[in-house]
Design a protein around this motif. Structure first.
Motif, PDB file in Angstrom:
ATOM      1  N   ALA A  51      12.180  19.378 132.601  1.00 58.12           N
ATOM      2  CA  ALA A  51      13.435  19.748 131.577  1.00 58.12           C
ATOM      3  C   ALA A  51      13.182  20.012 130.392  1.00 58.12           C
ATOM      4  N   ARG A  52      12.224  19.110 129.825  1.00 54.28           N
ATOM      5  CA  ARG A  52      11.894  19.521 128.286  1.00 54.28           C
ATOM      6  C   ARG A  52      11.204  20.975 128.058  1.00 54.28           C
ATOM      7  N   ILE A  53      10.328  21.212 129.060  1.00 47.87           N
ATOM      8  CA  ILE A  53       9.600  22.662 129.029  1.00 47.87           C
ATOM      9  C   ILE A  53      10.644  23.601 129.402  1.00 47.87           C
ATOM     10  N   LEU A  54      11.595  23.434 130.245  1.00 47.39           N
ATOM     11  CA  LEU A  54      12.641  24.362 130.433  1.00 47.39           C
ATOM     12  C   LEU A  54      13.599  24.938 129.013  1.00 47.39           C
ATOM     13  N   GLU A  55      13.723  23.698 128.591  1.00 49.30           N
ATOM     14  CA  GLU A  55      14.565  23.820 127.086  1.00 49.30           C
ATOM     15  C   GLU A  55      13.616  24.252 126.063  1.00 49.30           C
ATOM     16  N   VAL A  56      12.549  24.158 125.651  1.00 47.60           N
ATOM     17  CA  VAL A  56      11.918  24.690 124.747  1.00 47.60           C
ATOM     18  C   VAL A  56      11.578  26.171 124.949  1.00 47.60           C
ATOM     19  N   SER A  57      11.087  26.326 126.290  1.00 44.17           N
ATOM     20  CA  SER A  57      10.600  27.759 126.622  1.00 44.17           C
ATOM     21  C   SER A  57      11.819  28.827 126.600  1.00 44.17           C
ATOM     22  N   GLN A  58      13.065  28.170 126.858  1.00 40.24           N
ATOM     23  CA  GLN A  58      14.449  28.941 127.158  1.00 40.24           C
ATOM     24  C   GLN A  58      14.169  29.761 128.408  1.00 40.24           C
TER      25      GLN A  58
END
Length: 395
Positions: free
Chosen positions: A261-268
């Motif tokens: 979830a964090r990678i999806l958030e920061v990568s948009q």
């Protein structure tokens, strides 16, 4: 984790291990190319989107799909300083030489090569960067008027006739099409229009920044009816998850839900940023499963890597005045922003900033989603500008 086994592929046009979320468009264009091969109406397509959304990767995958089905292709990248005739001529020559190996298309291909010889000879006076091998003497009166719009129509007709005689289609793939000057873009559109009118199997699949749609409409008013303009954007959530989890699973590696979830958030959801964060996270992790602490450690190096590569290479092309304009945009947020608001942030009249804005559009740094609006062509560039030019310095 073993860096040799890193499954991610951040890079300019580097194919990712899992091309997620693009199957529907690939199928649409496969159908269009097959219809062209049969002599049925088929729209050409322009893939438009911001930097980092995977346009080049998608363009190359569609080309691979076409070649696998027996369709002839040529691939061109349009840099800022080369003319379209100089880019097209050598690639069309190679395609025609391949087509001439088919017995049914030999005569048509030779006539097209004669047309190409006349085309290059006459237009070299205006476009002195044209360099192409001449295999046959020009045929007088065939694509040799010295007028790009007229001659490109005649050349494309001969190329399309050769492809038809061979029982195939020719797909022309052009990346960075927004850099083609408007006059040359108009000639290309007119030539494609002519081949469509004659039901000749020539299809153009281009890719470019969002301003490409408007530039083609300005070049020829009927461009929006002649082409489809699929917008390539961030991946939907499920496709973005697949782009991360499938390569990891292929390496027998798991990732926790918070880390994912964090990678999806920061990568948009932008494909390039997904690959970039995925790679840095792999290198930061000690073992499977990858957890959120690994992602947080990786984010420091991931951001630094983007700043020094992906973002900085574009920033360094700008003049001091252009950088100040971009920093004022960043101060207002991700955008888009009204030109008046940017001018207010700079304490300057809108009219005085028009040349700077135009220069940034030509460099592919910004674009205008609507009249009077301005937006970055590079995702997250506002955040980079705030890091590279601190708030106390930019005024």
């Amino acid at each position: 984790m073993d860096p040799i086994r890193d499954p991610f592929a951040p890079g300019a046009g580097t194919p990712p291990p899992e091309l997620a979320g693009r199957d529907a468009l690939r199928e649409t264009l496969r159908v269009a190319l097959e219809r062209a091969r049969l002599g049925r109406p088929a729209k050409s397509a322009m893939l438009v989107g911001l930097r980092g959304v995977g346009k080049t990767v998608l363009l190359d995958r569609i080309r691979e799909d076409a070649e696998a089905s027996g369709i002839h292709t040529v691939r061109i990248e349009a840099p800022e300083q080369r003319s379209l005739p100089a880019l097209l001529a050598p690639q069309l020559r190679q395609a025609l030489l391949r087509l001439s190996l088919t017995a049914s298309a030999k005569d048509a291909s030779i006539r097209a090569l004669r047309a190409l010889a006349g085309f290059a000879k006459k237009l070299k006076v205006k476009y002195d960067d044209i360099e192409v091998g001449i295999d046959f003497d020009p045929e007088p009166g065939l694509a040799d008027n010295g007028d790009l719009e007229h001659d490109l129509q005649a050349l494309f007709e001969q190329v399309g006739t050769a492809a038809k005689a061979a029982g195939t289609a020719l797909a022309i793939f052009v990346d960075e099409l927004q850099y083609v000057p408007e006059e040359q873009l108009a000639a290309l559109i007119t030539a494609l229009h002519r081949t469509e009118q004659r039901r000749l199997p020539v299809v153009l699949i281009g890719a470019g920044l969002p301003q490409l749609r408007g530039r083609m409409g300005n070049a020829k008013s009927y461009a929006e009816r002649l082409f489809d303009f699929p917008e390539i954007g961030p991946l939907p959530a499920e496709a973005a998850r697949q782009a991360l989890t499938k390569p990891l699973h292929d390496e027998h590696t798991d990732i926790t839900e918070p880390a994912l979830a964090r990678i999806l958030e920061v990568s948009q959801g932008y494909p390039y940023f997904l690959q970039h964060w995925g790679s840095h996270t792999w290198l930061a992790a000690a073992a499977s499963p990858i957890d959120i602490a690994d992602v947080e450690r990786a984010s420091t190096t991931a951001v630094a890597g983007l700043d020094e590569g992906f973002f900085r290479v574009r920033f360094d092309r700008c003049t001091p005045k252009e950088k100040k304009y971009l920093r004022a945009m960043a101060e207002l947020g991700a955008g888009p922003h009204r030109s008046g608001d940017i001018a207010n942030a700079l304490n300057e009249p809108v009219s005085s900033l028009a040349p700077t804005r135009s220069a940034l559009i030509l460099k592919g740094m910004i674009w205008s989603p609507n009249h009077g609006d301005t937006a970055f062509t590079v995702p997250m560039f506002d955040q980079f500008m705030k890091r590279i030019v601190p708030a106390d310095d930019w005024h």
